[in-house]
Design an enzyme around this catalytic site. Structure first.
Site, PDB file in Angstrom:
ATOM      1  N   SER A 140       0.801  -1.220   0.000  1.00 48.81           N
ATOM      2  CA  SER A 140       0.000   0.000   0.000  1.00 48.81           C
ATOM      3  C   SER A 140       0.834   1.270   0.000  1.00 48.81           C
ATOM      4  O   SER A 140       0.383   2.307  -0.500  1.00 48.81           O
ATOM      5  CB  SER A 140      -0.935   0.001   1.216  1.00 48.81           C
TER       6      SER A 140
ATOM      7  N   HIS B 112      -1.115   5.943   6.644  1.00 46.89           N
ATOM      8  CA  HIS B 112      -0.455   5.732   5.359  1.00 46.89           C
ATOM      9  C   HIS B 112      -0.004   7.086   4.812  1.00 46.89           C
ATOM     10  O   HIS B 112      -0.529   8.135   5.220  1.00 46.89           O
ATOM     11  CB  HIS B 112      -1.407   5.069   4.355  1.00 46.89           C
TER      12      HIS B 112
END
Length: 291
Positions: free
Chosen positions: A47, A273
Site C-alpha cells: 500500500s 499511510h
C-alpha cells in the site's frame, strides 16, 4: 588516364560518397530511435507503493489495491518520461509476488521481463501481519488498560520484532533475489517506510496509544526498515532510506507538516499511510537515488 576512365572514377566516387552518407544517416536514425525508447519501469509492492488512500485511483485498477495515480511511481515516471507498469497493491505481502493476491490479478513478479530497466517497491510491512497490525494491537491494548504506560510492550515484548528478524528478513532476501532473476538488467530499488510515529511522546488523540508504546512502535518500525536495508545490501538492491527525511513528518504532526495520515482525523480514506505529500517525498527520494 583517359576521359572514359576519369568518368568511371568520378562515378564510383560519387556512388561511394552517397553510400557513406546513407550509411551515416541510417546509423543516426537507429541511434535516434534507440534514444527515443522509453525506460521500462515496473512498480511492485504494497500500500505504501500503491499510494493507498491518495486520490484519484488508477482507472481500471483492482478496487482492493487502492492504487493511486499520485503514488511515488507515477510521480517518478511522469518526471522522467518513463513507461510505467504499476502492479503495486494495498495489503501485498512478499507471497503476492508469486501468487494472485485477488482473483484476476497476476503474481506481481509476472510484470518483470529481461527488458525491464527499473524496478521500485515497498514491501515487507504486511508479512506475518506483524507491522501492519501492530498499531491496531497497541491501540487495543491502550483501550483495554486505560492509564497503563506501555501495555502493548508488556503484552508482546520482543515477539513482534523477532518475527521481523526471523521471518520477514529472509522473505525479503528471497523476493529481492527473484526480482533480480526476473529482471536481470534492471536497476532495483526498495524504499524504506517513512516514520509513522515520533521516537517518543504522547500522540493522543491522533494516534490513541499509551505514551510508553509510542517508542515501542517506533522501534518496531526501525527493526523493519533495518531488515529491508540488510536484505537490499545482501542482494545488490538500492535501498532508498526515508528515515532521516521523514523525521518530524509522522502522523502526530499537523496536516501541513505530516507525510503520514493519523488514525483519528485522517484527511484521506486510508489512515496511517502516506498522504500525497508523503508519496511526493518518496518520489523525490527515488529520483535522487536511481540513475
Amino acid at each position: 588516364m583517359g576521359m572514359y576512365s576519369k568518368v568511371r572514377a568520378s562515378t564510383r566516387l560519387r556512388a561511394a560518397t552517397v553510400a557513406a552518407v546513407v550509411a551515416a544517416a541510417s546509423t543516426l536514425a537507429v541511434a535516434g530511435a534507440s534514444a527515443q525508447e522509453p525506460v521500462e519501469y515496473v512498480n511492485l509492492g504494497d500500500s505504501f507503493s500503491a499510494g493507498a488512500g491518495v486520490q484519484p485511483t488508477v482507472p481500471g485498477s483492482h478496487p482492493n489495491c487502492s492504487r493511486s495515480e499520485r503514488n511515488f511511481a507515477h510521480v517518478v515516471a511522469a518526471s522522467r518520461g518513463y513507461a510505467l507498469t504499476d502492479v503495486s497493491c494495498g495489503g501485498a505481502k512478499t507471497d503476492d509476488y508469486y501468487r494472485a493476491q485477488y482473483p484476476g490479478l497476476a503474481p506481481q513478479l509476472d510484470a518483470l521481463t529481461e527488458s525491464t530497466d527499473l524496478v521500485t517497491m515497498t514491501i515487507g510491512g504486511n508479512n506475518n501481519n506483524t507491522f501492519a497490525m501492530a498499531m491496531a494491537r497497541c491501540i487495543g491494548a491502550a483501550v483495554a488498560r486505560l492509564g497503563a504506560w506501555n501495555p502493548c510492550r508488556e503484552q508482546y515484548g520482543d515477539s513482534l520484532a523477532d518475527e521481523v528478524r526471523t521471518q520477514t528478513y529472509p522473505a525479503l532476501l528471497q523476493v529481492l533475489r527473484d526480482v533480480r532473476a526476473r529482471a536481470p538488467h534492471a536497476e532495483v530499488a526498495i524504499v524504506g517506510y517513512p516514520w509513522l510515529l515520533p521516537p517518543s511522546g504522547s500522540c493522543v488523540p491522533q494516534m490513541p496509544l499509551a505514551a510508553g508504546d509510542v517508542p515501542y512502535l517506533h522501534s518496531l518500525q526501525a527493526t523493519l526498515n533495518d531488515a529491508v536495508a540488510r536484505a537490499a545490501a545482501e542482494t545488490g538492491t538500492r535501498f532508498v532510506d526515508m528515515a532521516q527525511s521523514s523525521v518530524g513528518r509522522d502522523g502526530c504532526q499537523s496536516p501541513e507538516q505530516r507525510w503520514i495520515e493519523p488514525m483519528i482525523g485522517a484527511l484521506q480514506p486510508v489512515p496511517v499511510h502516506p498522504n500525497a505529500a508523503g508519496e511526493q517525498a518518496m518520489a523525490d527520494a527515488v529520483l535522487a537515488a536511481v540513475g
